[in-house]
Design a protein around this motif. Structure first.
Motif, mmCIF file in Angstrom:
data_model
loop_
_atom_site.group_PDB
_atom_site.id
_atom_site.type_symbol
_atom_site.label_atom_id
_atom_site.label_comp_id
_atom_site.label_asym_id
_atom_site.label_seq_id
_atom_site.Cartn_x
_atom_site.Cartn_y
_atom_site.Cartn_z
ATOM 1 N N ARG A 182 0.840 -1.204 0.000
ATOM 2 C CA ARG A 182 0.000 0.000 0.000
ATOM 3 C C ARG A 182 0.871 1.248 0.000
ATOM 4 N NH1 ARG A 182 -0.826 3.185 4.246
ATOM 5 N NH2 ARG A 182 -2.650 4.565 4.325
ATOM 6 N N ASN A 183 1.897 1.273 0.843
ATOM 7 C CA ASN A 183 2.781 2.433 0.910
ATOM 8 C C ASN A 183 3.509 2.655 -0.410
ATOM 9 O OD1 ASN A 183 2.065 2.850 3.570
ATOM 10 N ND2 ASN A 183 3.886 1.862 4.416
ATOM 11 N N VAL A 184 3.941 1.561 -1.022
ATOM 12 C CA VAL A 184 4.618 1.664 -2.312
ATOM 13 C C VAL A 184 3.661 2.221 -3.365
ATOM 14 C CG1 VAL A 184 5.657 0.356 -4.209
ATOM 15 C CG2 VAL A 184 6.290 -0.156 -1.838
ATOM 16 N N PHE A 185 2.436 1.707 -3.380
ATOM 17 C CA PHE A 185 1.438 2.172 -4.343
ATOM 18 C C PHE A 185 1.174 3.670 -4.189
ATOM 19 C CE2 PHE A 185 -3.167 3.161 -4.714
ATOM 20 C CZ PHE A 185 -3.250 3.174 -6.110
ATOM 21 N N ILE A 186 0.966 4.111 -2.966
ATOM 22 C CA ILE A 186 0.663 5.528 -2.729
ATOM 23 C C ILE A 186 1.841 6.409 -3.131
ATOM 24 C CG2 ILE A 186 0.233 7.247 -0.929
ATOM 25 C CD1 ILE A 186 -1.347 5.051 0.570
ATOM 26 N N ILE A 207 -8.663 4.705 -3.185
ATOM 27 C CA ILE A 207 -8.316 3.351 -3.628
ATOM 28 C C ILE A 207 -7.778 2.502 -2.474
ATOM 29 C CG2 ILE A 207 -6.831 2.003 -5.154
ATOM 30 C CD1 ILE A 207 -6.952 4.305 -7.152
ATOM 31 N N SER A 208 -6.834 3.052 -1.714
ATOM 32 C CA SER A 208 -6.231 2.276 -0.627
ATOM 33 C C SER A 208 -7.254 1.933 0.466
ATOM 34 C CB SER A 208 -5.061 3.048 -0.015
ATOM 35 O OG SER A 208 -3.987 3.121 -0.920
ATOM 36 N N LYS A 209 -8.166 2.859 0.728
ATOM 37 C CA LYS A 209 -9.178 2.591 1.747
ATOM 38 C C LYS A 209 -10.098 1.457 1.309
ATOM 39 C CE LYS A 209 -8.536 5.772 5.030
ATOM 40 N NZ LYS A 209 -7.261 6.340 4.609
ATOM 41 N N ILE A 210 -10.510 1.474 0.054
ATOM 42 C CA ILE A 210 -11.388 0.420 -0.468
ATOM 43 C C ILE A 210 -10.684 -0.932 -0.431
ATOM 44 C CG2 ILE A 210 -12.589 -0.437 -2.508
ATOM 45 C CD1 ILE A 210 -13.088 2.491 -3.284
ATOM 46 N N LEU A 211 -9.445 -0.962 -0.931
ATOM 47 C CA LEU A 211 -8.702 -2.219 -0.960
ATOM 48 C C LEU A 211 -8.404 -2.726 0.458
ATOM 49 C CD1 LEU A 211 -6.183 -1.547 -3.880
ATOM 50 C CD2 LEU A 211 -8.286 -2.912 -3.920
ATOM 51 N N ALA A 212 -8.094 -1.806 1.362
ATOM 52 C CA ALA A 212 -7.808 -2.211 2.745
ATOM 53 C C ALA A 212 -9.043 -2.815 3.405
ATOM 54 C CB ALA A 212 -7.311 -1.012 3.550
ATOM 55 N N THR A 213 -10.198 -2.214 3.144
ATOM 56 C CA THR A 213 -11.441 -2.749 3.709
ATOM 57 C C THR A 213 -11.716 -4.157 3.197
ATOM 58 O OG1 THR A 213 -12.373 -0.518 3.883
ATOM 59 C CG2 THR A 213 -13.923 -2.366 3.952
ATOM 60 N N LEU A 214 -11.553 -4.356 1.897
ATOM 61 C CA LEU A 214 -11.767 -5.682 1.315
ATOM 62 C C LEU A 214 -10.768 -6.691 1.858
ATOM 63 C CD1 LEU A 214 -12.427 -4.680 -2.412
ATOM 64 C CD2 LEU A 214 -14.117 -5.381 -0.700
ATOM 65 N N ALA A 215 -9.522 -6.267 2.026
ATOM 66 C CA ALA A 215 -8.494 -7.161 2.549
ATOM 67 C C ALA A 215 -8.796 -7.569 3.984
ATOM 68 C CB ALA A 215 -7.126 -6.484 2.476
ATOM 69 N N LEU A 216 -9.241 -6.613 4.799
ATOM 70 C CA LEU A 216 -9.548 -6.923 6.195
ATOM 71 C C LEU A 216 -10.747 -7.858 6.314
ATOM 72 C CD1 LEU A 216 -8.958 -3.472 7.946
ATOM 73 C CD2 LEU A 216 -7.541 -5.532 8.073
ATOM 74 N N ILE A 217 -11.697 -7.704 5.412
ATOM 75 C CA ILE A 217 -12.833 -8.628 5.400
ATOM 76 C C ILE A 217 -12.362 -10.047 5.077
ATOM 77 C CG2 ILE A 217 -14.965 -9.258 4.182
ATOM 78 C CD1 ILE A 217 -15.495 -6.249 3.836
ATOM 79 N N ALA A 218 -11.514 -10.166 4.066
ATOM 80 C CA ALA A 218 -10.996 -11.482 3.677
ATOM 81 C C ALA A 218 -10.160 -12.090 4.800
ATOM 82 C CB ALA A 218 -10.164 -11.353 2.406
ATOM 83 N N ILE A 219 -9.334 -11.279 5.437
ATOM 84 C CA ILE A 219 -8.502 -11.770 6.542
ATOM 85 C C ILE A 219 -9.374 -12.199 7.718
ATOM 86 C CG2 ILE A 219 -6.815 -11.052 8.293
ATOM 87 C CD1 ILE A 219 -5.574 -9.262 6.069
ATOM 88 N N SER A 220 -10.415 -11.436 7.998
ATOM 89 C CA SER A 220 -11.327 -11.796 9.087
ATOM 90 C C SER A 220 -11.984 -13.152 8.836
ATOM 91 C CB SER A 220 -12.409 -10.715 9.246
ATOM 92 O OG SER A 220 -11.842 -9.474 9.591
ATOM 93 N N ILE A 221 -12.399 -13.382 7.602
ATOM 94 C CA ILE A 221 -13.012 -14.662 7.249
ATOM 95 C C ILE A 221 -12.026 -15.805 7.477
ATOM 96 C CG2 ILE A 221 -13.933 -16.033 5.338
ATOM 97 C CD1 ILE A 221 -15.098 -13.419 4.203
ATOM 98 N N ALA A 222 -10.766 -15.585 7.088
ATOM 99 C CA ALA A 222 -9.737 -16.608 7.287
ATOM 100 C C ALA A 222 -9.510 -16.880 8.775
ATOM 101 C CB ALA A 222 -8.428 -16.171 6.625
ATOM 102 N N VAL A 223 -9.480 -15.813 9.567
ATOM 103 C CA VAL A 223 -9.293 -15.969 11.013
ATOM 104 C C VAL A 223 -10.476 -16.712 11.626
ATOM 105 C CG1 VAL A 223 -9.182 -14.706 13.209
ATOM 106 C CG2 VAL A 223 -7.782 -13.973 11.273
ATOM 107 N N PHE A 224 -11.683 -16.390 11.180
ATOM 108 C CA PHE A 224 -12.872 -17.078 11.687
ATOM 109 C C PHE A 224 -12.815 -18.573 11.404
ATOM 110 C CE2 PHE A 224 -15.695 -13.042 11.291
ATOM 111 C CZ PHE A 224 -15.116 -12.549 12.452
ATOM 112 N N ARG A 225 -12.231 -18.958 10.275
ATOM 113 C CA ARG A 225 -12.141 -20.374 9.932
ATOM 114 C C ARG A 225 -11.250 -21.120 10.918
ATOM 115 N NH1 ARG A 225 -11.147 -21.835 3.788
ATOM 116 N NH2 ARG A 225 -11.538 -23.869 4.752
ATOM 117 N N PHE A 226 -10.178 -20.468 11.352
ATOM 118 C CA PHE A 226 -9.280 -21.095 12.320
ATOM 119 C C PHE A 226 -9.764 -20.914 13.756
ATOM 120 C CE2 PHE A 226 -6.189 -20.499 8.785
ATOM 121 C CZ PHE A 226 -5.798 -21.824 8.653
#
Length: 249
Positions: A182-186, A207-226
């Motif tokens: 993200r830092n590199v992109f910005i 852009i970074s806020k949208i992508l970060a939100t989507l990433a955190l949702i995906a990471i949360s789902i992965a954490v919930f699985r474990f």
């Protein structure tokens, strides 16, 4: 100081299970978020401004629910997670570790940027120059907020060690790497003006806020699985809050 006070009250509530302690812990915690709004408004970060308002509202509502609820178990569990996550975050945010973390993030951003073909230059200990333009790395650029949250979840959730380690590995290191990208992109987008005169605003605030939100949702789902125990905690917390206020009607 409000942050340390809220953390201390969270700890006392988790140990003593006294309702007033729980209320003031969450209310003061919410106020500490609310006080960040002037900063975000100053830099035109309306996304985080809304998040701060929602956080204050949610935390205050949770504190009021603690006062009314007869079942403190779920609130104590949730407060324990918040305590650990907050302790990790403020250990960096309010100590000398803050400077070390910012310096490390700036170093790694430059290294990753050069690896990807962008000739980033360190202008100062926390400032990166590219294309004659400068990007300042601050604490929010380190990803420590999200990393502390998921580290706290992995540490404090009641589950076997193996699954907690997996939950940590699919969250904290992933956030670390994604944050550097993200830092590199910005920096690259701003330095080369990819989106015109408003390149920094578009890259950082949109852009970074949208992508970060989507990433955190995906990471949360992965954490919930474990850690389905943590997912259960969230749903139980929601159910108890609804039941508590329904009983008051």
């Amino acid at each position: 100081m409000l942050e340390f006070l809220s953390i201390a009250l969270m700890f006392l509530y988790a140990v003593l299970r006294k309702k007033p302690l729980g209320f003031f812990a969450w209310f003061i915690f919410g106020v500490s978020w609310l006080l960040k709004i002037p900063h975000y408004l100053q830099i035109s970060d309306y996304y985080n401004t809304v998040i701060m308002v929602l956080a204050f509202s949610l935390f205050t509502f949770m504190g009021l629910t603690i006062l009314r609820s007869e079942n403190q178990d779920v609130f104590v569990s949730a407060t324990s997670v918040a305590f650990v996550s907050s302790l990790i975050y403020f250990s960096f945010a309010l100590t000398e570790l803050k400077t070390l973390l910012i310096t490390h993030t700036a170093d790694m951003t430059v290294i990753l940027g050069k690896t990807l073909g962008f000739n980033f230059t360190r202008y100062d200990w926390n400032i990166i120059e590219y294309g004659g333009r400068y990007v300042e790395i601050i604490l929010a650029c380190t990803g420590i907020e999200s990393m502390a949250l998921f580290a706290g979840i992995a540490v404090s959730t009641r589950a076997d060690l193996k699954r907690r380690v997996y939950a940590f590995l699919v969250s904290v290191p992933v956030i670390y790497v994604l944050n550097l990208l993200r830092n590199v992109f910005i920096t690259a987008a701003f330095g080369e003006q990819w989106f015109g005169p408003d390149s920094f605003y578009i890259a950082h605030h949109v852009i970074s806020k949208i992508l970060a939100t989507l990433a955190l949702i995906a990471i949360s789902i992965a954490v919930f699985r474990f850690l389905p125990e943590f997912a259960d905690l969230i749903f139980n917390l929601k159910d108890e809050m609804v039941r508590t206020w329904k009983r008051q009607e």
